[in-house]
Each structure stands twice: as C-alpha cells, then as structure tokens.
Scaffold this motif. Sequence first.
Motif, PDB file in Angstrom:
ATOM      1  N   THR A  23     -34.529-153.137   1.352  1.00 29.72           N
ATOM      2  CA  THR A  23     -34.383-154.109   0.275  1.00 29.72           C
ATOM      3  C   THR A  23     -33.375-155.170   0.725  1.00 29.72           C
ATOM      4  O   THR A  23     -32.635-154.958   1.691  1.00 29.72           O
ATOM      5  N   THR A  25     -30.573-155.804  -0.286  1.00 34.24           N
ATOM      6  CA  THR A  25     -29.200-155.285  -0.247  1.00 34.24           C
ATOM      7  C   THR A  25     -28.880-154.587   1.074  1.00 34.24           C
ATOM      8  O   THR A  25     -27.712-154.313   1.359  1.00 34.24           O
ATOM      9  N   ASP A  26     -29.890-154.313   1.893  1.00 33.37           N
ATOM     10  CA  ASP A  26     -29.679-153.682   3.206  1.00 33.37           C
ATOM     11  C   ASP A  26     -29.382-154.707   4.304  1.00 33.37           C
ATOM     12  O   ASP A  26     -29.138-154.325   5.451  1.00 33.37           O
ATOM     13  N   SER A  28     -26.959-156.718   5.346  1.00 27.21           N
ATOM     14  CA  SER A  28     -25.742-156.679   6.164  1.00 27.21           C
ATOM     15  C   SER A  28     -25.797-155.549   7.183  1.00 27.21           C
ATOM     16  O   SER A  28     -25.583-155.761   8.380  1.00 27.21           O
ATOM     17  N   GLU A  55     -27.008-162.707   7.628  1.00 20.98           N
ATOM     18  CA  GLU A  55     -27.246-161.755   6.541  1.00 20.98           C
ATOM     19  C   GLU A  55     -28.090-162.400   5.442  1.00 20.98           C
ATOM     20  O   GLU A  55     -28.985-161.759   4.881  1.00 20.98           O
ATOM     21  N   GLU A  56     -27.827-163.655   5.149  1.00 17.63           N
ATOM     22  CA  GLU A  56     -28.582-164.361   4.116  1.00 17.63           C
ATOM     23  C   GLU A  56     -30.045-164.523   4.521  1.00 17.63           C
ATOM     24  O   GLU A  56     -30.949-164.337   3.713  1.00 17.63           O
ATOM     25  N   ALA A  59     -31.717-161.125   4.301  1.00 19.39           N
ATOM     26  CA  ALA A  59     -31.977-160.787   2.894  1.00 19.39           C
ATOM     27  C   ALA A  59     -33.217-161.525   2.391  1.00 19.39           C
ATOM     28  O   ALA A  59     -34.052-160.937   1.688  1.00 19.39           O
ATOM     29  N   LYS A  63     -36.718-159.946   1.141  1.00 15.78           N
ATOM     30  CA  LYS A  63     -37.267-160.326  -0.169  1.00 15.78           C
ATOM     31  C   LYS A  63     -38.720-160.773  -0.017  1.00 15.78           C
ATOM     32  O   LYS A  63     -39.587-160.401  -0.810  1.00 15.78           O
TER      33      LYS A  63
END
Length: 193
Positions: A23, A25-26, A28, A55-56, A59, A63
């Motif tokens: 997800t 949130t993983d 990083s 990281e962004e 993410a 998504k």
Amino acid sequence: MAEYAEKTFTMKDGNVFAIRSATPTDASQLVTYLKAMFREAPYIYFTAEEFEMTEEQEAQFLKDLEESQSGIMLLALFDGKIIGNIDGRARELRRIEHRVSFGMSVHPDFKGQGVGKTLLQCFLDFAKNNKVIEKVELGVIEENTAAYNLYYSQGFREEGRSLKGFYSDEGKYHDEIHMGLWVKLHRSIQEVL
C-alpha cells in the motif's frame, strides 16, 4: 482494485513470514529495501545509482497499482520488515493487455527459504483470478539458474532470448531468457497450442 489479503507462510527454517499487497504507506520502507536490493543483487536491471524514485513517487506508484485492474505488488514481510517483493501490471493497450510482466526480489538473508517460490505462487494466484490477465511473462539472466529453475518448476517455459541482452557490473554480456506461462487460455488459443 487489485488487493491480496495478508496470509502467513512458514519458511524452510521454521520462521513465519507474511505476504500481502503493498500500500502507499509502505513507500518509505520499500524505497529503502529496493535501494539495498539494487546494490546487492547482480541480476536486477537497475543499479542503486539509477534508482531515483522518491518516497512520494513510490507512494503514487503503489496507489496507481491499487487502482489498476491488472496490477499488484506483493510484499514478503518478516517481523514487519520487507524481505521480498514481486510486482507486475499489464499495459493498458487493448492488443497486449492480456499479458503481464513481473519483477521479483528476495533479500539475500532469506534466499533458499521458500520466500521467492511463495511470492511467485501468490502472484500467479492473483493472475489466474484476474479478469484481464491471461499470460505472465518475465526475463531472467541465463546465469541466474536458481531463478530460472524456480520459474521452470512453476510452469514457465522459454520463449526466446535476447543475446547479450544484459551487461553486468563485471563488464560481461549475458543472455536474457524470455519465459512465459499461460494462466488462462481462450479456446482459439488452445487449438493453436
């Protein structure tokens, strides 16, 4: 939405690990893991220096996978830490959307414990149950016999080669073997095969 609910499995040494969908949130932990893999794994296409995903960006990538009909990333976790991953997503082009290519890695400390085989089997379960995917494909470097043997044991067969398609850090060229596995066949394709 592509999702794989968390399941637990036992390694050959008796330790328990989990596999689940990644997800956002993983991101990083995943970026840190992937950078380490690119430094340590000789047969991965990226080098650590070439991997520039923030990281962004990771993410957002996760998504996008969550929202796609034919893509997923699965994580293998031990004590909450990523020890392996596999991901793939079909191209959203009508003529080739039935095919998905994937990439996979397992942390060196956990190789030979069945983590890679379990990740692959979970990914194939996802592909078999996906309404879009019919065929799973990959490329493997000829000298990576452990990976080749794993794929072959799961039904993948060689479909071609890219001669000298991979250039190693040691300054040598290696053949890349293209392998494929039909997870679903339409009647017209079955008649040809």
